[in-house]
Every structure is written in C-alpha cells, then in structure tokens.
Motif scaffolding. Sequence first.
Motif, PDB file in Angstrom:
ATOM      1  N   GLY A 116      -1.006   1.411 -21.470  1.00  0.00           N
ATOM      2  CA  GLY A 116      -0.645   2.721 -21.972  1.00  0.00           C
ATOM      3  C   GLY A 116      -0.358   3.691 -20.847  1.00  0.00           C
ATOM      4  N   ARG A 117       0.021   4.892 -21.256  1.00  0.00           N
ATOM      5  CA  ARG A 117       0.463   5.895 -20.286  1.00  0.00           C
ATOM      6  C   ARG A 117      -0.643   6.275 -19.296  1.00  0.00           C
ATOM      7  NH1 ARG A 117       2.853  11.839 -21.975  1.00  0.00           N
ATOM      8  NH2 ARG A 117       3.358  12.558 -19.853  1.00  0.00           N
ATOM      9  N   GLY A 118      -1.862   6.481 -19.810  1.00  0.00           N
ATOM     10  CA  GLY A 118      -2.968   6.878 -18.943  1.00  0.00           C
ATOM     11  C   GLY A 118      -3.283   5.821 -17.902  1.00  0.00           C
ATOM     12  N   ALA A 119      -3.342   4.558 -18.326  1.00  0.00           N
ATOM     13  CA  ALA A 119      -3.654   3.475 -17.399  1.00  0.00           C
ATOM     14  C   ALA A 119      -2.551   3.319 -16.354  1.00  0.00           C
ATOM     15  CB  ALA A 119      -3.848   2.173 -18.173  1.00  0.00           C
ATOM     16  N   THR A 120      -1.301   3.480 -16.779  1.00  0.00           N
ATOM     17  CA  THR A 120      -0.181   3.384 -15.830  1.00  0.00           C
ATOM     18  C   THR A 120      -0.268   4.477 -14.770  1.00  0.00           C
ATOM     19  OG1 THR A 120       1.249   2.427 -17.529  1.00  0.00           O
ATOM     20  CG2 THR A 120       2.321   3.406 -15.607  1.00  0.00           C
ATOM     21  N   PHE A 121      -0.588   5.688 -15.222  1.00  0.00           N
ATOM     22  CA  PHE A 121      -0.739   6.807 -14.285  1.00  0.00           C
ATOM     23  C   PHE A 121      -1.863   6.530 -13.285  1.00  0.00           C
ATOM     24  CE2 PHE A 121      -3.203  10.599 -13.224  1.00  0.00           C
ATOM     25  CZ  PHE A 121      -2.253  11.335 -12.532  1.00  0.00           C
ATOM     26  N   LEU A 122      -3.017   6.077 -13.783  1.00  0.00           N
ATOM     27  CA  LEU A 122      -4.164   5.827 -12.906  1.00  0.00           C
ATOM     28  C   LEU A 122      -3.851   4.739 -11.875  1.00  0.00           C
ATOM     29  CD1 LEU A 122      -7.169   6.005 -15.415  1.00  0.00           C
ATOM     30  CD2 LEU A 122      -6.502   7.699 -13.711  1.00  0.00           C
ATOM     31  N   ARG A 123      -3.172   3.674 -12.298  1.00  0.00           N
ATOM     32  CA  ARG A 123      -2.839   2.603 -11.340  1.00  0.00           C
ATOM     33  C   ARG A 123      -1.902   3.113 -10.245  1.00  0.00           C
ATOM     34  NH1 ARG A 123      -2.791  -0.578 -16.224  1.00  0.00           N
ATOM     35  NH2 ARG A 123      -4.679  -1.888 -16.234  1.00  0.00           N
ATOM     36  N   GLY A 124      -0.928   3.955 -10.633  1.00  0.00           N
ATOM     37  CA  GLY A 124      -0.044   4.541  -9.629  1.00  0.00           C
ATOM     38  C   GLY A 124      -0.808   5.449  -8.675  1.00  0.00           C
ATOM     39  N   ARG A 125      -1.737   6.205  -9.221  1.00  0.00           N
ATOM     40  CA  ARG A 125      -2.552   7.097  -8.388  1.00  0.00           C
ATOM     41  C   ARG A 125      -3.440   6.297  -7.440  1.00  0.00           C
ATOM     42  NH1 ARG A 125      -4.085  12.521  -9.350  1.00  0.00           N
ATOM     43  NH2 ARG A 125      -5.265  13.220  -7.527  1.00  0.00           N
ATOM     44  N   VAL A 126      -4.051   5.259  -7.945  1.00  0.00           N
ATOM     45  CA  VAL A 126      -4.915   4.414  -7.105  1.00  0.00           C
ATOM     46  C   VAL A 126      -4.105   3.779  -5.972  1.00  0.00           C
ATOM     47  CG1 VAL A 126      -6.275   2.284  -7.069  1.00  0.00           C
ATOM     48  CG2 VAL A 126      -6.637   3.965  -8.890  1.00  0.00           C
ATOM     49  N   LYS A 127      -2.901   3.312  -6.282  1.00  0.00           N
ATOM     50  CA  LYS A 127      -2.045   2.688  -5.261  1.00  0.00           C
ATOM     51  C   LYS A 127      -1.749   3.678  -4.123  1.00  0.00           C
ATOM     52  CE  LYS A 127       2.407   0.301  -4.704  1.00  0.00           C
ATOM     53  NZ  LYS A 127       3.011   1.256  -3.741  1.00  0.00           N
ATOM     54  N   THR A 128      -1.384   4.917  -4.494  1.00  0.00           N
ATOM     55  CA  THR A 128      -1.085   5.940  -3.487  1.00  0.00           C
ATOM     56  C   THR A 128      -2.331   6.253  -2.644  1.00  0.00           C
ATOM     57  OG1 THR A 128       0.592   6.943  -4.913  1.00  0.00           O
ATOM     58  CG2 THR A 128      -0.291   8.307  -3.143  1.00  0.00           C
ATOM     59  N   GLU A 129      -3.473   6.356  -3.303  1.00  0.00           N
ATOM     60  CA  GLU A 129      -4.706   6.690  -2.581  1.00  0.00           C
ATOM     61  C   GLU A 129      -5.122   5.565  -1.638  1.00  0.00           C
ATOM     62  OE1 GLU A 129      -7.592   7.794  -5.482  1.00  0.00           O
ATOM     63  OE2 GLU A 129      -6.565   9.662  -6.007  1.00  0.00           O
ATOM     64  N   ARG A 130      -4.903   4.338  -2.034  1.00  0.00           N
ATOM     65  CA  ARG A 130      -5.229   3.222  -1.141  1.00  0.00           C
ATOM     66  C   ARG A 130      -4.356   3.231   0.110  1.00  0.00           C
ATOM     67  NH1 ARG A 130      -6.184  -1.802  -5.435  1.00  0.00           N
ATOM     68  NH2 ARG A 130      -8.322  -1.205  -6.027  1.00  0.00           N
ATOM     69  N   GLU A 131      -3.106   3.650  -0.051  1.00  0.00           N
ATOM     70  CA  GLU A 131      -2.231   3.777   1.119  1.00  0.00           C
ATOM     71  C   GLU A 131      -2.757   4.852   2.065  1.00  0.00           C
ATOM     72  OE1 GLU A 131       1.521   4.620  -0.647  1.00  0.00           O
ATOM     73  OE2 GLU A 131       1.914   2.524  -1.237  1.00  0.00           O
ATOM     74  N   ARG A 132      -3.285   5.926   1.509  1.00  0.00           N
ATOM     75  CA  ARG A 132      -3.820   6.997   2.352  1.00  0.00           C
ATOM     76  C   ARG A 132      -5.151   6.581   2.989  1.00  0.00           C
ATOM     77  NH1 ARG A 132      -1.556  11.204  -2.000  1.00  0.00           N
ATOM     78  NH2 ARG A 132       0.487  11.499  -1.022  1.00  0.00           N
ATOM     79  N   LEU A 133      -5.926   5.808   2.277  1.00  0.00           N
ATOM     80  CA  LEU A 133      -7.152   5.267   2.874  1.00  0.00           C
ATOM     81  C   LEU A 133      -6.810   4.358   4.056  1.00  0.00           C
ATOM     82  CD1 LEU A 133      -9.522   4.369  -0.112  1.00  0.00           C
ATOM     83  CD2 LEU A 133      -9.946   6.006   1.699  1.00  0.00           C
ATOM     84  N   ALA A 134      -5.788   3.561   3.895  1.00  0.00           N
ATOM     85  CA  ALA A 134      -5.348   2.685   4.984  1.00  0.00           C
ATOM     86  C   ALA A 134      -4.891   3.518   6.178  1.00  0.00           C
ATOM     87  CB  ALA A 134      -4.218   1.776   4.503  1.00  0.00           C
ATOM     88  N   ASP A 135      -4.214   4.636   5.904  1.00  0.00           N
ATOM     89  CA  ASP A 135      -3.785   5.548   6.970  1.00  0.00           C
ATOM     90  C   ASP A 135      -4.999   6.093   7.720  1.00  0.00           C
ATOM     91  OD1 ASP A 135      -2.446   7.326   8.620  1.00  0.00           O
ATOM     92  OD2 ASP A 135      -1.800   8.661   7.021  1.00  0.00           O
ATOM     93  N   LEU A 136      -6.011   6.501   6.980  1.00  0.00           N
ATOM     94  CA  LEU A 136      -7.229   7.031   7.599  1.00  0.00           C
ATOM     95  C   LEU A 136      -7.911   5.980   8.471  1.00  0.00           C
ATOM     96  CD1 LEU A 136      -8.713   9.072   4.616  1.00  0.00           C
ATOM     97  CD2 LEU A 136      -8.060  10.012   6.836  1.00  0.00           C
ATOM     98  N   ARG A 137      -7.980   4.755   7.975  1.00  0.00           N
ATOM     99  CA  ARG A 137      -8.664   3.688   8.724  1.00  0.00           C
ATOM    100  C   ARG A 137      -7.886   3.293   9.986  1.00  0.00           C
ATOM    101  NH1 ARG A 137      -9.986   1.602   3.318  1.00  0.00           N
ATOM    102  NH2 ARG A 137     -12.249   1.712   3.044  1.00  0.00           N
ATOM    103  N   GLU A 138      -6.562   3.284   9.878  1.00  0.00           N
ATOM    104  CA  GLU A 138      -5.746   2.766  10.979  1.00  0.00           C
ATOM    105  C   GLU A 138      -5.371   3.824  12.014  1.00  0.00           C
ATOM    106  OE1 GLU A 138      -2.389   1.015   9.092  1.00  0.00           O
ATOM    107  OE2 GLU A 138      -3.597  -0.391   7.901  1.00  0.00           O
ATOM    108  N   ASN A 139      -5.198   5.076  11.577  1.00  0.00           N
ATOM    109  CA  ASN A 139      -4.605   6.075  12.464  1.00  0.00           C
ATOM    110  C   ASN A 139      -5.522   7.239  12.830  1.00  0.00           C
ATOM    111  OD1 ASN A 139      -2.058   4.688  12.415  1.00  0.00           O
ATOM    112  ND2 ASN A 139      -1.687   5.555  10.381  1.00  0.00           N
TER     113      ASN A 139
END
Length: 321
Positions: free
Chosen positions: A261-284
């Motif tokens: 559903g719409r809510g789950a799709t939104f949350l998965r997209g949000r989680v994906k973006t946040e994981r990329e930023r977490l990776a940025d924090l860890r690496e840079n």
Amino acid sequence: MRKFVFFGGKGGVGKTTMSSAYAVKCARDGVRTLLVSTDPAHSTSDVFDQSFTDEPAAVAGEPNLDAMEIDPETEVREHLMETKRAMGDQVSPAMVNEIDRQIEMAHQTPGAYESALFDRFIDVMRSADDYDRVVFDTSPTGGTLRLLSLPEYLDGWVQRLLHKRKESVKLFERAAIGNNEPRRMMDGDPIIARLEQRRDDFSFAKATLQDDAAFFLVVNPDELSLRETERAIDQLDSYGLDVRGLAVNRLTPEPDPDESGRGATFLRGRVKTERERLADLRENFSPPLVAAVETRVAEVKGDFLGEVAAELDIDTSPDVQ
C-alpha cells in the motif's frame, strides 16, 4: 569517558532526548551524574515529568541523577545587575547613570546571551566536585559554537585590557606629587582584579573544555542536518575540542515485508534514503556513529528513555586521572 559531556546539534534533532538518555545510562551504571540544560526550550522537565530550576535537584526514580535548567534570560539579567554593581563601585557618582545606560545598551547586542551563559557554565564546571559526570544539553549548534569559542577569542582581548590598565595605573602613580599617595595602587586596583579574574576564568574554561570534555553531535538523517553537522565538526576541531561521536536520531522504522500500500511504499523509500545517509556518515565523517535510534510512537520519556539509553554506545565509566 571524560567528566564533562556535551550534546549539540541543529535545532530540533533530539539533543534533549540523547543527553537525558545518556545521563540516565550513566546514573544507572552507578556514576554520580548531573544533567544541565542550557537550551531555552527546556524540554528536560518534559522528559522527566518534573520541574527543575537553576539549582541541581534529584530526578525522581533515578538514583545518582540530578538535573538543572539554566534560564538564559535570567542569566542575562543577573549578569547585567552584577556588572552594574561592580562598575558602580569603581566610578564617580556622576558617571553611574551613563555607565547604566551603556550596560543596558551592551546587553541588547549580539553576544550578551553567550557571555552571561558562559559565566554560568564556568560556575557549574568549577562547582562539580560532587559529580563524576556532568552532561550538558546545549542550545542549537550556532549558539553553542559561539559559546564555546569565547575562551579562544576573549582571552587575548582581556589580556590587552589588563596590560592597558596596568600601564594607566603606572602613569597615575608616577604623576603623584610630593607626599600625596596615589588614589589607586596597582595591588589594590579593582579593575585589575576583575580583569585578572576574567583571565583566570577563560584559562580555566579553555583548559577544561580541551582536556576534560567530550562532545557528541546529534544528527537527523536528512541532508540539511548532515551538512550542518559537518560544519560543526570542523569548527569544534579548530577549537581543539574532542568530538567523540555522532548520534543519529529519528530513523524511520521499516515496514514488515508483507505490508503493502501507499504507506508502506513511502516508508520503504524513506528508509532507503536514510540508509544512504547513514552510509555517508559512516564513510565520510571522522567521528564514529554511537547510536542509530528509530522514531518512537510517542514522546521519549519513561520506559522509552531507558530504551534509548540502552542504544547509546557511549562509555559511562569515569576517566581516572
């Protein structure tokens, strides 16, 4: 871990939550702890459902933990009155009204807040012998950086004022005629004494912040928060301050695999973006991640505060000198 621990970061990222959780973690590990709020929002009272003043008070249900809230407006007013009293004792009655007017104007200028609050910081650090750990919940990044930069910038300024005042007193003494005693002698000059006290305060604060304090920055997983954190790390490093770690707050919980559903799709997209930023924090980013805390369904207090405390990978044992 050093005695004085500061939590800073952009406004609204959750500094009060992280600092309160770490204070609870220390206290539950048997470390005698004081939690000090310098944020004008003063959410510490909300976290513990208990009112605090500018004097340490025991936190209900948490042995080994005291808390206090420093009111910046009160500090500015008291700083103003103390300066008026000190100057009133050192000038002629004809000058008192003009001194009052100048001080009133000075306390409306940028920096008055930081100056008053900095004096209170020094009082707290000097009088912390009863505690093994003092945790500061600070104001948003900009105000905190201005506050912490004061020893670096004002020490040289006070030294120059002190030099000029001593030269002035020397000239006054040399100008004394016959057997007349000079009106003010070097050893008893109140302005010299006051400037020397300020110099000693700045030296104490600078040494304490550099040698006995650790700094943690709270960051949310969004681009604006990351960039402000990056700038704060650079500035704290330039002051010789020890940035120990980054606490990431308000991560989005991932939906269960069978949710759609719409809510789950939104949350998965949000989680994906946040994981990329977490990776940025860890690496840079040079400081390590000490926490990655998900958003709770309600305000972080009570049991939730204990849960966040358990997620903080920050040492609590006192530094043995």
